[in-house]
Design a protein around this motif. Sequence first.
Motif, PDB file in Angstrom:
ATOM      1  N   THR A  48       1.010  -1.068   0.053  1.00 36.64           N
ATOM      2  CA  THR A  48       0.001  -0.023   0.176  1.00 36.64           C
ATOM      3  C   THR A  48       0.929   1.336   0.081  1.00 36.64           C
ATOM      4  O   THR A  48       0.653   2.164  -0.779  1.00 36.64           O
ATOM      5  CB  THR A  48      -1.004   0.038   1.294  1.00 36.64           C
ATOM      6  N   ASP A  49       1.891   1.219   0.760  1.00 35.45           N
ATOM      7  CA  ASP A  49       2.887   2.557   0.679  1.00 35.45           C
ATOM      8  C   ASP A  49       3.431   2.676  -0.536  1.00 35.45           C
ATOM      9  O   ASP A  49       3.406   3.981  -0.881  1.00 35.45           O
ATOM     10  CB  ASP A  49       3.850   2.220   1.820  1.00 35.45           C
ATOM     11  N   TYR A  50       3.868   1.538  -1.300  1.00 34.82           N
ATOM     12  CA  TYR A  50       4.255   1.829  -2.700  1.00 34.82           C
ATOM     13  C   TYR A  50       3.371   2.375  -3.641  1.00 34.82           C
ATOM     14  O   TYR A  50       3.579   3.468  -4.158  1.00 34.82           O
ATOM     15  CB  TYR A  50       4.733   0.544  -3.201  1.00 34.82           C
ATOM     16  N   SER A 131     -11.063  -3.019   1.823  1.00 37.13           N
ATOM     17  CA  SER A 131     -10.042  -3.247   1.319  1.00 37.13           C
ATOM     18  C   SER A 131      -8.928  -2.133   1.890  1.00 37.13           C
ATOM     19  O   SER A 131      -9.333  -1.163   2.520  1.00 37.13           O
ATOM     20  CB  SER A 131      -9.580  -3.274  -0.270  1.00 37.13           C
ATOM     21  N   THR A 132      -7.730  -2.067   1.659  1.00 28.53           N
ATOM     22  CA  THR A 132      -6.718  -0.997   1.982  1.00 28.53           C
ATOM     23  C   THR A 132      -7.082   0.059   0.934  1.00 28.53           C
ATOM     24  O   THR A 132      -7.517  -0.050  -0.124  1.00 28.53           O
ATOM     25  CB  THR A 132      -5.358  -1.680   2.022  1.00 28.53           C
ATOM     26  N   ASN A 133      -6.482   1.370   1.480  1.00 33.42           N
ATOM     27  CA  ASN A 133      -6.593   2.461   0.649  1.00 33.42           C
ATOM     28  C   ASN A 133      -5.943   1.966  -0.778  1.00 33.42           C
ATOM     29  O   ASN A 133      -6.173   2.526  -1.792  1.00 33.42           O
ATOM     30  CB  ASN A 133      -5.878   3.641   1.295  1.00 33.42           C
ATOM     31  N   GLN A 160     -13.990   4.717   4.314  1.00 34.45           N
ATOM     32  CA  GLN A 160     -12.751   3.947   3.680  1.00 34.45           C
ATOM     33  C   GLN A 160     -11.491   4.003   4.527  1.00 34.45           C
ATOM     34  O   GLN A 160     -10.769   3.105   4.866  1.00 34.45           O
ATOM     35  CB  GLN A 160     -12.363   4.367   2.287  1.00 34.45           C
ATOM     36  N   ASN A 161     -11.268   5.190   5.271  1.00 38.19           N
ATOM     37  CA  ASN A 161     -10.467   5.739   5.948  1.00 38.19           C
ATOM     38  C   ASN A 161     -10.349   4.994   7.396  1.00 38.19           C
ATOM     39  O   ASN A 161      -9.202   4.500   7.901  1.00 38.19           O
ATOM     40  CB  ASN A 161     -10.055   7.152   5.971  1.00 38.19           C
ATOM     41  N   LYS A 162     -11.523   4.637   7.742  1.00 41.80           N
ATOM     42  CA  LYS A 162     -11.662   3.985   8.969  1.00 41.80           C
ATOM     43  C   LYS A 162     -11.285   2.413   8.606  1.00 41.80           C
ATOM     44  O   LYS A 162     -10.817   1.631   9.406  1.00 41.80           O
ATOM     45  CB  LYS A 162     -13.364   3.993   9.460  1.00 41.80           C
ATOM     46  N   VAL A 163     -11.684   1.797   7.664  1.00 44.65           N
ATOM     47  CA  VAL A 163     -11.446   0.613   7.244  1.00 44.65           C
ATOM     48  C   VAL A 163      -9.875   0.411   7.141  1.00 44.65           C
ATOM     49  O   VAL A 163      -9.315  -0.450   7.619  1.00 44.65           O
ATOM     50  CB  VAL A 163     -12.334   0.127   5.833  1.00 44.65           C
ATOM     51  N   ILE A 204     -20.117  -9.659   0.157  1.00 46.64           N
ATOM     52  CA  ILE A 204     -19.080  -8.766   0.524  1.00 46.64           C
ATOM     53  C   ILE A 204     -17.873  -9.447   0.380  1.00 46.64           C
ATOM     54  O   ILE A 204     -17.710 -10.826   0.886  1.00 46.64           O
ATOM     55  CB  ILE A 204     -19.127  -8.315   2.422  1.00 46.64           C
ATOM     56  N   ILE A 205     -16.777  -8.613  -0.147  1.00 53.36           N
ATOM     57  CA  ILE A 205     -15.401  -9.378  -0.262  1.00 53.36           C
ATOM     58  C   ILE A 205     -14.567  -8.898   0.905  1.00 53.36           C
ATOM     59  O   ILE A 205     -14.353  -7.544   0.908  1.00 53.36           O
ATOM     60  CB  ILE A 205     -14.864  -9.066  -1.883  1.00 53.36           C
ATOM     61  N   LEU A 206     -13.777  -9.644   1.368  1.00 53.02           N
ATOM     62  CA  LEU A 206     -12.906  -9.247   2.475  1.00 53.02           C
ATOM     63  C   LEU A 206     -11.420  -8.995   1.879  1.00 53.02           C
ATOM     64  O   LEU A 206     -10.743 -10.056   1.574  1.00 53.02           O
ATOM     65  CB  LEU A 206     -12.721 -10.166   3.583  1.00 53.02           C
ATOM     66  N   GLY A 207     -11.447  -7.846   0.932  1.00 49.51           N
ATOM     67  CA  GLY A 207     -10.284  -7.657   0.043  1.00 49.51           C
ATOM     68  C   GLY A 207      -9.000  -7.189   0.508  1.00 49.51           C
ATOM     69  O   GLY A 207      -8.142  -6.502  -0.113  1.00 49.51           O
TER      70      GLY A 207
END
Length: 250
Positions: A48-50, A131-133, A160-163, A204-207
């Motif tokens: 995600t950082d990348y 999912s992640t950001n 999304q930020n909370k997820v 729901i997908i746990l992405g």
Amino acid sequence: MIGIVGGVGPLAGVDIVKKIIEETNARRDQDHLPVLLSSQAHRIADRTDYLLGKEPINPGIAISEIALELEKAGATVLGIPCNTAHSPRIFEVIQEELLKNNSKVNVLHMVDETAKFIQANYPDATVGVLSTNGTRNTGLYKQVLEKHGLKCIEPNDALQNKVHAAIYDEGYGIKAFSSPVTNRAHDELLAAIQELKSKSAQVIILGCTELPLALREKSYYGLPVIDPNRILARALIEAINPSKLIPVAE
């Protein structure tokens, strides 16, 4: 032989090996399939950082190096238990590096396998994705799901930020506290599922591979929950020996 590029995150690699065992038709130790897990998190930059521009090194380089090591050790099919690693900017580099090294190993695409599973079992469903950001901002699931004729719904920016925080926050997120998961992370994710249901999500997908560590039930608020790590485990079994795959429970 099945190879797993682990460490992305570390528990996700262990989790998929467990799910390969659970999804294998076996009655004794000797009936199980051979699996190699290489968990070297220290070598692989955060995906995600990348994608968000916070990390200069493409993690696909290290993933491809570990994939080649697994191939040399005997793996013929590989799984990478990290949704974000399948974003084109990372996954295409993995493919390019393997091609440059004349690799013959078959690397399965976790997100594509998940979309195929949903299309086969929940045709025409409206799919909510957690999912992640990094995964969300690249449109990874949205693009792949729509390619398979499925509608994708994702959280709004605030949710999304909370997820993302439920996964990454160093004070309560799953990466920092995975066994057990904190109540705050668990509750934030449940709230996100409720929000997606209110937007007409039917599945729901746990992405993110950390999410099944917090959400262990097969359904929430009446919505089936899809775990891509389990789908990838099943696809790996099918690629090696279809007769070993336990049928999907009705």
